[in-house]
Motif scaffolding. Structure first.
Motif, PDB file in Angstrom:
ATOM      1  N   ALA A   1      99.658 -10.976 -65.443  1.00  0.00           N
ATOM      2  CA  ALA A   1      99.733 -11.236 -64.002  1.00  0.00           C
ATOM      3  C   ALA A   1      98.420 -10.872 -63.326  1.00  0.00           C
ATOM      4  CB  ALA A   1     100.889 -10.452 -63.381  1.00  0.00           C
ATOM      5  N   GLU A   2      97.831  -9.746 -63.698  1.00  0.00           N
ATOM      6  CA  GLU A   2      96.547  -9.316 -63.133  1.00  0.00           C
ATOM      7  C   GLU A   2      95.439 -10.294 -63.503  1.00  0.00           C
ATOM      8  OE1 GLU A   2      93.681  -7.216 -61.108  1.00  0.00           O
ATOM      9  OE2 GLU A   2      95.820  -6.668 -61.123  1.00  0.00           O
ATOM     10  N   ALA A   3      95.388 -10.685 -64.778  1.00  0.00           N
ATOM     11  CA  ALA A   3      94.328 -11.580 -65.232  1.00  0.00           C
ATOM     12  C   ALA A   3      94.443 -12.956 -64.584  1.00  0.00           C
ATOM     13  CB  ALA A   3      94.390 -11.706 -66.758  1.00  0.00           C
ATOM     14  N   ALA A   4      95.660 -13.485 -64.487  1.00  0.00           N
ATOM     15  CA  ALA A   4      95.843 -14.802 -63.881  1.00  0.00           C
ATOM     16  C   ALA A   4      95.568 -14.761 -62.382  1.00  0.00           C
ATOM     17  CB  ALA A   4      97.264 -15.291 -64.153  1.00  0.00           C
ATOM     18  N   ALA A   5      95.991 -13.691 -61.703  1.00  0.00           N
ATOM     19  CA  ALA A   5      95.751 -13.573 -60.269  1.00  0.00           C
ATOM     20  C   ALA A   5      94.264 -13.527 -59.958  1.00  0.00           C
ATOM     21  CB  ALA A   5      96.445 -12.333 -59.717  1.00  0.00           C
ATOM     22  N   GLU A   6      93.499 -12.894 -60.820  1.00  0.00           N
ATOM     23  CA  GLU A   6      92.051 -12.845 -60.628  1.00  0.00           C
ATOM     24  C   GLU A   6      91.442 -14.240 -60.706  1.00  0.00           C
ATOM     25  OE1 GLU A   6      88.383 -11.575 -59.705  1.00  0.00           O
ATOM     26  OE2 GLU A   6      90.219 -10.357 -59.634  1.00  0.00           O
ATOM     27  N   LEU A   7      91.887 -15.030 -61.664  1.00  0.00           N
ATOM     28  CA  LEU A   7      91.400 -16.412 -61.774  1.00  0.00           C
ATOM     29  C   LEU A   7      91.801 -17.226 -60.552  1.00  0.00           C
ATOM     30  CD1 LEU A   7      92.284 -17.088 -65.527  1.00  0.00           C
ATOM     31  CD2 LEU A   7      89.988 -16.799 -64.567  1.00  0.00           C
ATOM     32  N   LEU A   8      93.019 -17.055 -60.088  1.00  0.00           N
ATOM     33  CA  LEU A   8      93.488 -17.797 -58.919  1.00  0.00           C
ATOM     34  C   LEU A   8      92.726 -17.400 -57.664  1.00  0.00           C
ATOM     35  CD1 LEU A   8      97.292 -17.603 -59.727  1.00  0.00           C
ATOM     36  CD2 LEU A   8      95.941 -19.703 -59.641  1.00  0.00           C
ATOM     37  N   ALA A   9      92.394 -16.127 -57.546  1.00  0.00           N
ATOM     38  CA  ALA A   9      91.621 -15.659 -56.394  1.00  0.00           C
ATOM     39  C   ALA A   9      90.213 -16.240 -56.396  1.00  0.00           C
ATOM     40  CB  ALA A   9      91.573 -14.128 -56.381  1.00  0.00           C
ATOM     41  N   GLN A  10      89.746 -16.660 -57.577  1.00  0.00           N
ATOM     42  CA  GLN A  10      88.444 -17.317 -57.700  1.00  0.00           C
ATOM     43  C   GLN A  10      88.547 -18.833 -57.519  1.00  0.00           C
ATOM     44  OE1 GLN A  10      86.866 -16.197 -61.532  1.00  0.00           O
ATOM     45  NE2 GLN A  10      87.257 -14.013 -61.167  1.00  0.00           N
TER      46      GLN A  10
ATOM     47  N   LYS B   1      95.083  -9.179 -53.613  1.00  0.00           N
ATOM     48  CA  LYS B   1      93.678  -9.570 -53.694  1.00  0.00           C
ATOM     49  C   LYS B   1      93.231 -10.434 -52.523  1.00  0.00           C
ATOM     50  CE  LYS B   1      93.545  -9.553 -58.789  1.00  0.00           C
ATOM     51  NZ  LYS B   1      92.427  -8.614 -58.979  1.00  0.00           N
ATOM     52  N   THR B   2      94.160 -11.167 -51.899  1.00  0.00           N
ATOM     53  CA  THR B   2      93.770 -12.168 -50.898  1.00  0.00           C
ATOM     54  C   THR B   2      94.464 -12.025 -49.548  1.00  0.00           C
ATOM     55  OG1 THR B   2      95.513 -13.695 -51.593  1.00  0.00           O
ATOM     56  CG2 THR B   2      93.385 -13.845 -52.755  1.00  0.00           C
ATOM     57  N   ASP B   3      95.470 -11.155 -49.453  1.00  0.00           N
ATOM     58  CA  ASP B   3      96.309 -11.025 -48.258  1.00  0.00           C
ATOM     59  C   ASP B   3      97.161 -12.270 -48.007  1.00  0.00           C
ATOM     60  OD1 ASP B   3      95.437  -8.441 -47.634  1.00  0.00           O
ATOM     61  OD2 ASP B   3      93.683  -9.231 -46.579  1.00  0.00           O
TER      62      ASP B   3
END
Length: 571
Positions: free
Chosen positions: A398-407, A524-526
């Protein structure tokens, strides 16, 4: 007691397995055969039972077909067979004058003979590689075979799955044996059908006909017409009101028409969409909503119920559903997420299970649709190694995928048991950030979809009312909500041209990993919202296996794939 439900009538063949009132598994056969909706060059594939879906259901329960007590097929051919009713076989060719003077399709005789002979096919027709789980069975058992009327299967899939003890029931589709629309009342564990509308009068068939006229595939692309309607004006609404006439007391009539005479030449598939096409779609949608709202209000007055459960293919029209939610006399409206014909496998199984156990108690309700196959990390990694792909294993997907999505990366998301029904709900999804408006067009390009089609949001259940007007619990993506104006600039990619969005809510009990992904993205994004669209491309069923997921990932411009505990990324 095990009850196997089967749908193989018309399209969207599927299987469902119920044990003593609990649904163990349900899945469409297309997810294994990779033939979307089961639609081949001929109209019907009823002679092809959903052997792959049945095999999966038996595998999930760790049983074989001989261990099943009852088989429920969601069609009752005796309603059409006349003097052949109850016959063991039907010999072709059937002579229409002997039992029905006017076949609706030249395929109907073959269609009916296939259904009547389905017990024999189930016992002896399994593909060679699946025969192990089908061995030791004759056409007469050891299970009992039940033909369950098509609309009763739709109805049961609603009232026996809904989170209601008592409710009114409304089903609408193209056609069953005779009924196209049915009204009923469920109370005290008993169901009573109040009224039905029969062929040739059918809201579903009208919508199918206009879908074809607009150059889309009927019994498949009706949701495209619904999306296109937002761009039009009600120019043809008076004409559609003449075609669909509401008669009162829940009844309506459909006048026979020649569509090209009324609406002009049919659009060739793939050709330009004009404003006229958009106006046709909008006018059809308006009259559908008006008619169904009148029907629903009559049903509420007739039953006195304050809750409504719905199924049937027409009930997948999420714009119509929202109008019923907001403007009908019902306090609550619930739509079974596999409302189309695939869901009749669920309804037939639940109906026969309750009938044979003679038990009115409720043991199960459908608060999620994750009823299909799952694949563990060992199985996924073995395939990735076999395919010689680069990947990395992560401790927190979940952390790794969320980081990609935030990018602003677009990722394929393959986690847990597959969804039952046409909507991807976080198990086999393509996910992206909704923050940039161009993401909607980018996703349509990735999936080779028409540019007018919206993409849908998933939002944390506890945050839905902060982002969508009167936002409520909506786990199945079968209702639209208006985006709160002050939030529109924060999630422009999921806001349709009419200001709405087809919302899915998620809580942790339904899919912990999916929920954690949204929570992490929000941190990460609010923004507690993601774009969620189905993990497939045009004309393809939603991916089912790790192989399907990798193939779709490698043949599309997806940036990454989050599959089990593994991440694949493209340079």
């Amino acid at each position: 007691m095990y009850t196997l439900g089967i749908n193989a009538a018309y399209h969207d063949s599927a299987a469902c397995l119920v044990q003593d009132g609990i649904v163990l598994a349900a899945v469409e056969d297309e997810r294994f055969t990779r033939v979307k909706h089961g639609k081949r060059p001929v109209p019907f594939t009823t002679w092809e039972l959903p052997f792959h879906a049945i095999d999966y259901c038996l595998k999930e329960a760790r049983i074989e077909l001989k261990d099943v007590d009852h088989v429920a097929y969601s069609y009752q051919p005796n309603l059409l067979l006349g003097e052949w009713a109850g016959a063991e076989t039907i010999t072709l060719p059937l002579e229409p004058s002997r039992h029905q003077s006017d076949w609706l399709s030249p395929w109907d005789p073959l269609f009916l003979s296939s259904i009547v002979n389905a017990p024999r096919q189930l016992a002896s027709g399994a593909p060679h590689h699946l025969k192990k789980r089908f061995k030791g069975v004759r056409h007469d058992g050891p299970y009992r075979w039940h033909f369950v009327e098509h609309h009763l299967s739709h109805e049961a899939s609603a009232f026996l799955a809904a989170p209601f003890d008592d409710c009114a029931v409304l089903t609408m589709d193209g056609r069953g044996e005779q009924a196209t629309t049915s009204f009923g009342r469920y109370a005290g564990g008993e169901y009573q059908r109040i009224k039905q509308v029969n062929l040739p009068h059918s809201l579903g068939l009208v919508y199918e006909a206009v879908t074809s006229h607009l150059g889309f595939l009927h019994s498949s692309d009706e949701y495209k017409v619904m999306a296109l309607a937002s761009y039009g004006k009600p120019v043809y609404a008076p004409l559609f009101r003449e075609i669909i006439t509401y008669k009162g007391a829940g009844e309506y009539e459909v006048q026979p028409v020649q569509w090209e005479e009324l609406l002009g030449p049919a659009r060739e598939r793939g050709s330009e969409l004009t404003q006229n096409h958009m106006d046709i779609a909008h006018s059809l949608q308006v009259v559908l909503e008006e008619t169904v709202l009148k029907m629903a209000n009559w049903l509420q007055q007739e039953t006195g119920m304050k809750k409504l459960a719905m199924a049937g293919g027409v009930a997948l029209n999420c714009v119509m559903n929202a109008r019923l939610r907001d403007r009908s006399a019902f306090d609550e409206v619930w739509v079974q997420p596999a409302a189309g014909d695939a869901g009749t496998a669920l309804g037939a199984a639940l109906r026969i299970d309750a009938q044979e156990r003679q038990d009115r108690r409720r043991y199960w309700q459908m608060d999620h649709a994750f009823l299909g196959p799952a694949y563990g990390d060992d199985e996924i990694e073995a395939f990735l190694k076999q395919a010689k792909l680069r990947y990395r294993r992560v401790d927190n997907i979940a952390e790794a995928a969320a980081e990609l999505l935030a990018q602003n990366k677009v990722i394929g998301w393959f986690q847990g048991r597959m969804e039952f029904g046409p909507r991807a709900l976080g198990a086999r999804s393509i996910l992206a950030s909704p923050v940039k408006p161009e993401m909607q067009a980018h996703l349509n390009l990735i999936k080779d979809r028409e540019d007018f089609r919206p993409v849908a949001p998933v939002v944390l259940e506890e945050e839905v009312d902060k982002w969508f007007v009167n936002g409520g619990v909506a786990p199945f993506m079968v209702f639209v909500y208006d985006v709160i104006p002050s939030k529109a600039d924060a999630i422009p990619a999921v806001r349709h041209v009419d200001g709405t969005a087809r919302v899915q809510t998620i809580n942790r009990d339904q899919h912990p990993l999916y929920y954690d992904l949204l929570r992490t993205f929000a941190r990460k994004t609010d923004v507690p919202v993601l774009i969620n669209t189905s993990f497939n491309t045009r004309g393809e069923p939603v991916v089912c296996t790790p192989r399907d997921a990798v193939e779709s990932y490698l043949t599309t411009p997806l940036d990454a794939l989050a599959i089990g505990s593994f991440i694949l990324e493209k340079n």
